[in-house]
Scaffold this motif. Structure first.
Motif, mmCIF file in Angstrom:
data_model
loop_
_atom_site.group_PDB
_atom_site.id
_atom_site.type_symbol
_atom_site.label_atom_id
_atom_site.label_comp_id
_atom_site.label_asym_id
_atom_site.label_seq_id
_atom_site.Cartn_x
_atom_site.Cartn_y
_atom_site.Cartn_z
ATOM 1 N N LYS A 89 0.774 -1.456 -0.115
ATOM 2 C CA LYS A 89 -0.319 0.086 -0.338
ATOM 3 C C LYS A 89 1.452 1.552 0.057
ATOM 4 O O LYS A 89 0.295 2.423 -0.809
ATOM 5 N N GLU B 165 -10.291 2.448 4.582
ATOM 6 C CA GLU B 165 -11.742 2.419 3.185
ATOM 7 C C GLU B 165 -10.818 2.636 2.282
ATOM 8 O O GLU B 165 -10.873 1.866 1.354
ATOM 9 N N GLY C 173 -9.218 2.516 -1.245
ATOM 10 C CA GLY C 173 -9.195 1.258 -1.999
ATOM 11 C C GLY C 173 -9.984 -0.004 -1.767
ATOM 12 O O GLY C 173 -10.188 -0.886 -2.689
ATOM 13 N N GLY C 174 -11.207 -0.225 -0.737
ATOM 14 C CA GLY C 174 -11.804 -0.786 -0.960
ATOM 15 C C GLY C 174 -13.271 -0.600 -1.194
ATOM 16 O O GLY C 174 -14.055 -0.681 -1.315
ATOM 17 N N ASN D 203 -15.769 3.476 -3.656
ATOM 18 C CA ASN D 203 -16.113 3.927 -3.856
ATOM 19 C C ASN D 203 -15.698 5.523 -4.336
ATOM 20 O O ASN D 203 -15.646 5.603 -2.928
ATOM 21 N N ASN E 3 -7.316 6.107 -3.938
ATOM 22 C CA ASN E 3 -8.015 4.959 -4.282
ATOM 23 C C ASN E 3 -8.538 3.764 -5.587
ATOM 24 O O ASN E 3 -8.238 2.865 -5.231
ATOM 25 N N THR E 4 -8.140 4.354 -6.702
ATOM 26 C CA THR E 4 -8.306 3.709 -7.499
ATOM 27 C C THR E 4 -7.216 2.831 -7.728
ATOM 28 O O THR E 4 -6.866 1.808 -8.300
ATOM 29 N N SER F 103 -7.272 0.137 -5.418
ATOM 30 C CA SER F 103 -7.975 -1.032 -6.574
ATOM 31 C C SER F 103 -7.631 -1.980 -6.967
ATOM 32 O O SER F 103 -7.953 -3.014 -7.070
ATOM 33 N N GLU F 104 -6.717 -1.863 -7.758
ATOM 34 C CA GLU F 104 -6.285 -2.124 -8.765
ATOM 35 C C GLU F 104 -4.761 -3.235 -8.801
ATOM 36 O O GLU F 104 -4.260 -3.420 -9.102
ATOM 37 N N ASN F 105 -4.228 -2.252 -7.928
ATOM 38 C CA ASN F 105 -3.375 -2.580 -7.176
ATOM 39 C C ASN F 105 -2.005 -2.357 -8.188
ATOM 40 O O ASN F 105 -1.233 -3.734 -8.506
#
Length: 338
Positions: free
Chosen positions: A214, A238, A240-241, A243, A324-325, A328-330
């Protein structure tokens, strides 16, 4: 004919009424409110109305779990009190009890809204139970011991930075050479403490593969450094997990309407998690100088006549949504979008 049918058969209306009675006769939603202090857990069970008081230690946390099981609790609402609520939260979560941690300011505002102006530990526990019953806050997972330690270090560093701001202001307000020298020495000491804490943060982040990844993703974004990434990891779990709208709202960078009747006020940001908002402000200031995309976005807003505060807040929000995006897409940030 109608009499014979009425005597031998149920009317459709009676069957509907019976069905309504069956469907509405549900079991009550059991909420347990827990007011947390350094030494004590004050417990209120709703709707049973039972009060309990336990020591705020491992044994008291186990007794709290037993109360939850005895009443088949649907939700426990704990008041957030720094490290003092952690043991109870971890014990309840480990026992499979759904537990929400309530912001003290929100629960107090709720108490005022329902006319509960008096404040004692027993009353606070009852208010928390009622807060949970009416608002049904979502259950939360307690942070790991490493995440909790990272959070403590980031808070300690933030407090030192705030202290340095006060000292620097004092330095400009005095003319006495001895006082100026003493303030300069204290500022130097604070700077050394900050470096020590930053070094400790860097070492802690390397201890866990998930946290290290992260941190790697976040710091790949121009404008986000070590302490900003550590604050996001510890204060915004929250990320990464959720919207984009949820992240903006949780961080307090989503503009809120101020309208009433025909009046249309300026939209303003507010609420959310202040530590996140504070570090993202500094990240945005850096990003508009060193991040080409953010700099171009900022300049477009300025050319459109947007004030500095509006433009920089938009950059803060855009940075958070980008982070965040990527989480979430690592994947790491790159100048060329995939």
């Amino acid at each position: 004919m109608r009499d014979r049918q009425g005597a031998g058969q149920e009317s459709p209306m009676s069957r509907i009424q019976e069905k309504k009675t069956i469907t509405t006769a549900t079991s009550p939603f059991i909420v347990i409110g827990v007011d947390v202090s350094k030494d004590q857990l004050d417990v209120y069970v709703s709707p049973a109305g039972n009060h309990h008081s336990f020591k705020n230690d491992a044994g008291g946390a186990v007794e709290l779990v037993n109360v939850c099981r005895d009443h088949d609790a649907d939700l426990v609402v704990l008041e957030a009190t720094g490290r003092y609520h952690r043991m109870a939260h971890e014990t309840l979560h480990g026992a499979g009890v759904k537990t929400a941690v309530a912001n003290p300011a929100r629960s107090r505002n709720f108490a005022r809204s329902i006319g509960r102006l008096a404040k004692t530990d027993r009353i606070d526990a009852q208010v928390l139970a009622e807060y949970g019953e009416r608002l049904r806050p979502p259950a939360s997972t307690p942070p790991s011991k490493l995440q909790a330690k990272i959070a403590e270090i980031t808070v300690a560093r933030r407090q030192i930075v705030d202290e340095m701001k006060i000292l620097k202001h004092q330095q400009t307000q005095t003319l006495d050479d001895l006082v100026i020298a003493q303030i300069a020495a204290r500022i130097s000491l604070c700077q050394g403490h900050c470096k020590d804490l930053e070094q400790l943060l860097a070492e802690l982040i390397q201890e866990d593969d998930g946290i290290r990844r992260k941190h790697e993703i976040l710091t790949s974004i121009p404008g986000i450094g070590l302490t900003t990434a550590a604050t996001l990891i510890s204060e915004l779990n929250e990320l990464g997990g959720a919207n984009a709208k949820q992240i903006a709202s949780l961080s307090g960078v989503a503009p809120m309407n101020r309208d009433s009747g025909s009046f249309r006020g300026k939209r303003k940001i507010g609420g959310g998690r202040k530590p996140v908002r504070d570090v993202m402000y500094m990240a945005a200031v850096v990003a508009i100088r060193w991040n080409k995309d953010m700099a171009a976005f900022y300049q477009r807003l300025k050319k459109a006549g947007k004030p500095f505060k509006v433009a920089i807040t938009a950059v803060m929000r855009k940075l958070l949504i980008l982070a965040n995006t990527l989480l979430s897409e690592n994947r790491l940030w790159s100048e060329t979008q995939p």
